[in-house]
Design an enzyme around this catalytic site. Sequence first.
Site, PDB file in Angstrom:
ATOM      1  CG  HIS A 295      -2.034  -0.886   1.002  1.00 29.01           C
ATOM      2  ND1 HIS A 295      -3.113  -0.853   0.187  1.00 29.01           N
ATOM      3  CD2 HIS A 295      -2.370  -2.162   2.173  1.00 29.01           C
ATOM      4  CE1 HIS A 295      -3.797  -1.906   0.436  1.00 29.01           C
ATOM      5  NE2 HIS A 295      -3.562  -2.513   1.640  1.00 29.01           N
ATOM      6  CB  CYS A 363      -2.101   2.712  -5.836  1.00 32.84           C
ATOM      7  SG  CYS A 363      -3.072   1.060  -5.747  1.00 32.84           S
ATOM      8  NE  ARG A 372      -2.053  -1.366  -9.791  1.00 40.02           N
ATOM      9  CZ  ARG A 372      -3.314  -0.914  -9.677  1.00 40.02           C
ATOM     10  NH1 ARG A 372      -3.529   0.440  -9.688  1.00 40.02           N
ATOM     11  NH2 ARG A 372      -4.320  -1.690  -9.562  1.00 40.02           N
TER      12      ARG A 372
END
Length: 398
Positions: A295, A363, A372
Amino acid sequence: MSSDSDGSIPPTRAARRAAERAAEQSAERDALAARQPAVPSATPPEEPEISEIPEEGDSSTTDSPAQTRRSSDPEPAVLRGTGPEAPPGVPAAAEVAPAENPAVPEESAPTIETLFGLNEPATAPQPIPAPDESGRLPEPHTVAMAAAPATSASTGTGKRRRKRPFEGFSVIGAFGEILLTAGVLMLLYLVWQLWYNDMVERGQQDGAAASLSQQWDKDAKNNPAPAFDGAAPVIPTPVDGETFASLRIPRFGESYGAPLAGGVSKAKTLDKAGIGHYSDTQLPGQPGNFALAGHRNTHGAPLNQVANLRVGDAIVIETPEGWFTYRYRNSEYVPPTAVDVLNAVPREDSVAATQSVITLTSCNPIMSTAERIIAYGLFESFTPRADGAPKSLNPVEG
């Protein structure tokens, strides 16, 4: 008895009445201006003059009774006796002039202006008190009036009006308050999720990586590994959610660390462990592509600073056997459908791998999944645990 006649015409009744009203109004104005009437003198009032009773048979007096009075005298009052009838030749009533007393004016007859309120005085005349036995007027005194009760400006009464239930309720106002409350709650949630929660989980992941390192040092002392022969050991393939290593990047901070588990499922790995390994890619030190995911925001945001990497920065994978050091090479931004970044040779199909490559995926931009960000690094060396931590873990400057 005959009266002396000077030959003048006596005034009419209407004229006399008008003169009397004028005198009364003048006396009233003087009384109001002085506010307190002057003390009358001790001289007794003059006795009213009584007209002479005409003798019987005197035609000069019987034909014009007004000639027996002075023209300046006011209208005489008629005194009617209550005794036996007067003898013949004597009038039944004697006309007597009233006493002149300016202190007690005679009530004037109402006029048209007074009846219809066209000529009302500014203030009502106050009655003049009569003197006492010594001839002095009583001292004036003030009468205190009770204060009127306080009244409400809106209702005109002294009582406070009680509000009815839902009085002043507005649907639009209530809806606005709901939206305002929802906005405040959303802002608090974002602060908690994107700042406070990340800070807490970031500290937990750093602590978990440090605990793993301490545990592996302890295990290595209790069970020494065979002598290092120069070849990187083969790491067993982990199952989904199984922690088998930790990621250390000095550029992200001296205490930075993130546990590394098998698989990239959000529920089992990325939201809990921190960093996940694509199970269909190679393992550390082997020829091919060692691809990881993590993340960039929320859940500790382990790859939040991936865009800050500089060429040559160390990317270290710590395992129970030792440390695998990679050096950052470059980055690129690709759409989510660009899965060829996970090939053995990134972005190349059907090409045999000769080098060990590490690929970090996350991300981009932050708080979005529109694309990405891909960071690549090349394998540099392996350091066994028996030799201690490598120099690649030293803090970086700048």
